[in-house]
Enzyme design. Structure first.
Site, short mmCIF file in Angstrom:
data_model
loop_
_atom_site.label_atom_id
_atom_site.label_comp_id
_atom_site.label_asym_id
_atom_site.label_seq_id
_atom_site.Cartn_x
_atom_site.Cartn_y
_atom_site.Cartn_z
N GLU A 244 37.96 -85.36 -5.42
CA GLU A 244 36.75 -84.64 -5.81
C GLU A 244 37.07 -83.61 -6.90
O GLU A 244 36.32 -83.46 -7.85
CB GLU A 244 36.17 -83.95 -4.58
N GLU A 362 36.84 -69.70 -6.82
CA GLU A 362 37.71 -68.64 -6.27
C GLU A 362 38.80 -69.29 -5.40
O GLU A 362 39.97 -68.94 -5.47
CB GLU A 362 36.90 -67.63 -5.43
#
Ligand SMILES: Cc1cc2nc3c(=O)[nH]c(=O)nc-3n(C[C@H](O)[C@H](O)[C@H](O)COP(=O)(O)OP(=O)(O)OC[C@H]3O[C@@H](n4cnc5c(N)ncnc54)[C@H](O)[C@@H]3O)c2cc1C
Length: 378
Positions: A244, A362
């Site tokens: 992904e 993040e």
């Protein structure tokens, strides 16, 4: 890296280009709406019939046994032709590589042909209300039903892309009730028409209704629904995550094509193209080319037998931020017209989600810091 294409690769490109030019449909509604989804499925069935749906897969599953290079060539041509986004992508680009790596032959033969032919449509059931970035906090559970040879699933998944229209879900479930965090999870595949499943669709920011919450209440699945070993779900899931974030979900062709369209827009709107904007357009093109080269470098490594591993997080941060910059430049070129609903304004809204899905940026930066750069955790 050897950046020259062989004659066979060039012939492959020419064949793909000719077929796509003759067959790509125009003007489909968004694949994240009910009507658009049906149109996209119809298109994907045509792709499959012509053996372009899953080019890198074995022929017996409808593929062409294309190499990774040829797959990239096909992707480049697919986006160049302006072909529709793939609504089968969670199946063919995420679950399928995981099935090839961890699935039994029985699972591969049962699942892959129907996935390739857009008969079964797969969604990803990882996120839960209390487990997004922190996927190891997964609470949905699978309780052994030994007398029936399977598992009973209970829990709630959320943010399930196109879950409202898909037929099947893959996800993580806690099979060991005493386990914590990454241990005791298993990777399971669930038909969404099974008894005890409730799918509730809801809208995204752009108004498309493809998101869903999936509720499971004592849903029975047989043992063959477990992908990989029971209790090894985290390791299996990380292989899906690698696909992904890395290569398969966002091939460079997508951004090369968007950068070309941005250049065309800058030419069309040359009056609006201030020196600063022209520089941003040029930078978007350079970045798309750089992403292409970075990907080719990764493919060279994969072909040589090395896994990209945590470096796929670098890909994810790069393509998601590039996508936003590219769309912001387009909106600035459009000026007040950007307020109107159109491909660039819709694309911009979707680009904002890029730093969130497939693991937030993040989190990717934490992975890069710790596992690529070897920095201390604190
Ligand atoms: C368009 C779109 C499609 C999606 N499709 C799917 C899908 O098909 N299937 C699916 O399962 N999920 C899907 N998701 C969900 C997505 O995976 C989650 O939104 C994502 O993992 C973040 O989880 P969260 O929303 O719970 O945010 P949280 O985990 O609550 O995070 C909130 C904020 O805190 C930050 N944060 C959290 N932990 C840390 C940390 N340790 N260090 C630094 N910062 C931190 C995050 O970066 C974020 O900015 C999709 C999301 C979007 C936007």
């Amino acid at each position: 890296m050897d950046l020259t294409y062989t004659e066979a690769e060039q012939a492959f490109r020419a064949e793909a280009r000719a077929w796509l030019e003759a067959n790509v449909p125009r003007g489909l509604a968004s694949g994240d709406t009910a009507a658009g989804f049906a149109q996209h499925v119809e298109w994907e069935k045509r792709l499959f019939d012509a053996r372009w749906a899953v080019v890198s897969w074995p022929e017996r599953y409808g593929g062409r046994e294309a190499s990774l290079w040829e797959w990239l060539i096909f992707e480049e041509e697919y986006y160049r032709a302006g072909a529709p986004a793939r609504v089968t992508q969670n199946g063919i680009f995420l679950l399928a590589p995981t099935l090839f790596e961890f699935g039994t032959v029985e699972q591969q033969e049962r699942i892959l042909p129907r996935m390739a032919g857009a008969e079964d449509l797969w969604c990803q059931g990882w996120s839960e209300p209390g487990a997004g970035s922190d996927l190891a906090a997964t609470k949905s559970r699978a309780v052994r039903a030994a007398d029936r040879g399977g598992w009973l699933l209970t829990g709630q998944k959320t943010w399930t892309t196109r879950g409202a229209f898909c037929t099947h879900l893959f996800g993580l479930f806690r099979t060991d009730p005493d386990s914590e965090r990454h241990r005791g999870l298993s990777y399971l595949m669930v038909p969404l028409d099974a008894e005890g499943v409730t799918v509730r669709g809801f809208q995204r920011l752009d108004g498309d209704e493809g998101f869903a919450e999936v509720f499971l209440e004592d849903v029975f699945v047989p043992d063959e629904a477990v992908l990989g070993e029971v209790g090894e779900g985290w390791r299996v899931a990380m292989a899906t995550a690698g696909s992904e974030r890395g290569l398969t979900l966002r091939s460079p062709g997508r951004f090369l094509s968007a950068a070309e369209q941005l250049i065309a827009l800058a030419r069309e709107r040359s009056g609006a193209a201030t020196p600063l904007l022209r520089e941003r357009v040029t930078r978007a093109w350079i970045d798309a080319e750089a992403y292409q080269l970075f990907t080719l470098q990764q493919v060279s490594a994969i072909v040589a037998g090395r896994s990209p591993g945590a470096a796929s997080s670098l890909n994810k941060v790069f393509w998601s931020e590039l996508d936003i910059r590219l769309h912001e430049s387009a909106l600035d070129l459009l000026g007040a017209d950007a307020e109107l609903d159109g491909p660039w304004s819709r694309g911009f809204l979707f680009s904002l989600a890029g730093p969130i899905y497939a693991g937030t940026n993040e989190i990717q930066r934490n992975i890069i810091a710790e596992r690529v750069l070897g920095l201390p955790r604190r």
